[in-house]
Design an enzyme around this catalytic site. Structure first.
Site, short mmCIF file in Angstrom:
data_model
loop_
_atom_site.label_atom_id
_atom_site.label_comp_id
_atom_site.label_asym_id
_atom_site.label_seq_id
_atom_site.Cartn_x
_atom_site.Cartn_y
_atom_site.Cartn_z
N GLU A 54 39.17 -3.64 86.70
CA GLU A 54 38.76 -5.00 85.99
C GLU A 54 37.52 -5.40 86.35
OE1 GLU A 54 40.66 -8.73 87.86
OE2 GLU A 54 40.19 -7.74 89.82
N ARG A 98 49.83 -20.15 89.39
CA ARG A 98 49.25 -19.29 90.26
C ARG A 98 48.63 -19.84 91.28
NH1 ARG A 98 44.94 -15.63 87.00
NH2 ARG A 98 43.85 -17.59 87.01
N LYS A 117 43.73 -15.65 93.91
CA LYS A 117 42.52 -16.28 93.51
C LYS A 117 41.79 -16.98 94.63
CE LYS A 117 40.91 -18.07 89.04
NZ LYS A 117 39.94 -17.01 88.66
N1 PDD Z 1 37.75 -15.67 86.61
N2 PDD Z 1 39.70 -11.02 87.18
C1 PDD Z 1 39.05 -11.73 88.17
C2 PDD Z 1 38.42 -11.07 89.13
C3 PDD Z 1 38.64 -13.25 87.56
O1 PDD Z 1 37.90 -13.70 88.34
C4 PDD Z 1 39.16 -13.69 86.62
C5 PDD Z 1 38.87 -15.16 86.05
C6 PDD Z 1 40.12 -12.91 85.73
C7 PDD Z 1 40.62 -13.40 84.52
O2 PDD Z 1 41.78 -14.31 84.79
P1 PDD Z 1 41.93 -15.82 84.02
O3 PDD Z 1 42.70 -14.88 82.65
O4 PDD Z 1 43.08 -16.40 84.69
O5 PDD Z 1 41.08 -16.31 83.67
C8 PDD Z 1 40.20 -11.65 86.20
C9 PDD Z 1 37.63 -17.19 86.45
C10 PDD Z 1 37.43 -17.36 84.98
C11 PDD Z 1 36.12 -17.47 87.33
O6 PDD Z 1 36.11 -17.09 88.18
O7 PDD Z 1 35.53 -18.32 86.92
#
Ligand code: PDD
Length: 285
Positions: A184, A52, A152
């Site tokens: 979300e 990713r 991200k």
């Molecule tokens: N955040 N949606 C958003 C906006 C996020 O920032 C995150 C994760 C997720 C979940 O993604 P994943 O399952 O890959 O962790 C969904 C991380 C943990 C953070 O910003 O610290």
């Protein structure tokens, strides 16, 4: 705070890891990141996280991160910092650009690549465990982010403001509402159990396709649940049986009330329990 940090090809003590003042991430939030959970000294779902990261880089036309090198760095930092339970944080920026100008630097500029680790102290682990057991609360907030939430990026101000609003209201998570759908969380993906089926917003430009989200969808299907990737209407929150968010750090976190109204019977439900168990089993495997 970790004792050793990886910065631009070198392992340096935390206090000596310095970023120039005109790094584009500092000036423009021109960078991307990942967070990986470490269980018992082993990184969990490292490959999909680094894939990713590479995708985020492509989408923002950043130089491709060296995935092989980042895998080696991950293991090296875990070992050097004696990390058992914790997280690894990766950030790649478009590098240093002086004088400040919005467009990309004209010549080849080296990206800034940072990797650091954080230990999760036993109290924090216990607190998260308690939350997963008892459930947490959420609030809804209007969507205020850009049209590429699938990337991200470290540009997280709307997420920061939403999470702060939740914190000030004593809630765990803020849930973004876009066009009448709850899509979300500020740092998590959202799932609802509606008429026995598991519903979660489809992976598109409006949300981050979480690595935990993808794992939970696979687990749910293996367990025989129907999973529908479609929007959760705001009004469905009053009639869904269960609601939960997922993330690398939260795992499967049940929401028992949103905006002061109970979800289902206000208790953690059986679907959440089954998915928590599946997730936990994977982290122990
Ligand atoms: N955040 N949606 C958003 C906006 C996020 O920032 C995150 C994760 C997720 C979940 O993604 P994943 O399952 O890959 O962790 C969904 C991380 C943990 C953070 O910003 O610290």
């Amino acid at each position: 705070m970790s004792s050793t940090v990886y910065l631009n090809g070198e392992y340096v003590p935390y206090a000596e890891a310095k970023i120039p003042v005109e790094d584009r991430a500092f000036l423009f939030a021109d960078g991307i990141y990942e967070v990986v959970r470490v269980y018992g000294g082993r990184p969990f779902d490292l490959e999909p996280h680094l894939e990713r990261l590479a995708r985020s880089a492509r989408e923002l036309r950043l130089p491709a991160p060296d995935t092989g090198e980042l895998i080696r760095v991950t293991h090296e930092l875990i070992q050097r910092n004696g990390l058992g339970e914790g997280t690894v944080y990766y950030q790649v920026t478009r590098g240093v650009h002086a004088p400040r100008a919005h467009a990309f630097p004209a010549g080849a500029v080296e990206p800034t690549v940072l990797v650091l680790t954080h230990a999760l102290p036993p109290e924090a682990l216990a607190e998260n465990e308690r939350r997963r057991h008892e459930g947490v609360t959420g609030i809804t907030v209007p969507e205020q982010r850009w049209a590429r939430c699938d990337i991200k990026s470290v540009s997280l101000l709307p997420n920061v403001l939403a999470k702060q609003q939740a914190a000030e209201q004593g809630a765990y998570e803020a849930l973004f509402v876009r066009d009448g759908f709850v899509i979300e969380g500020s740092s998590s993906n959202l799932f609802a159990v509606i008429d026995g089926a598991i519903v979660t917003y489809p992976a598109c430009n409006n949300i981050l396709n979480g690595i935990a989200r993808q794992r939970v969808i696979r687990d749910a299907r293996k367990l025989g649940y129907t999973v529908r990737e479609q929007g959760i209407p705001l009004e469905a929150l009053t009639r869904c049986q269960e609601l939960f968010v997922t993330s690398t750090t939260a795992e499967v976190m049940p929401l028992v009330a949103v905006d002061g109204r109970a979800i289902g019977d206000g208790k953690v439900g059986p679907v959440v329990r089954a998915l928590q168990e599946a997730y936990r089993a994977a982290t122990r495997a």
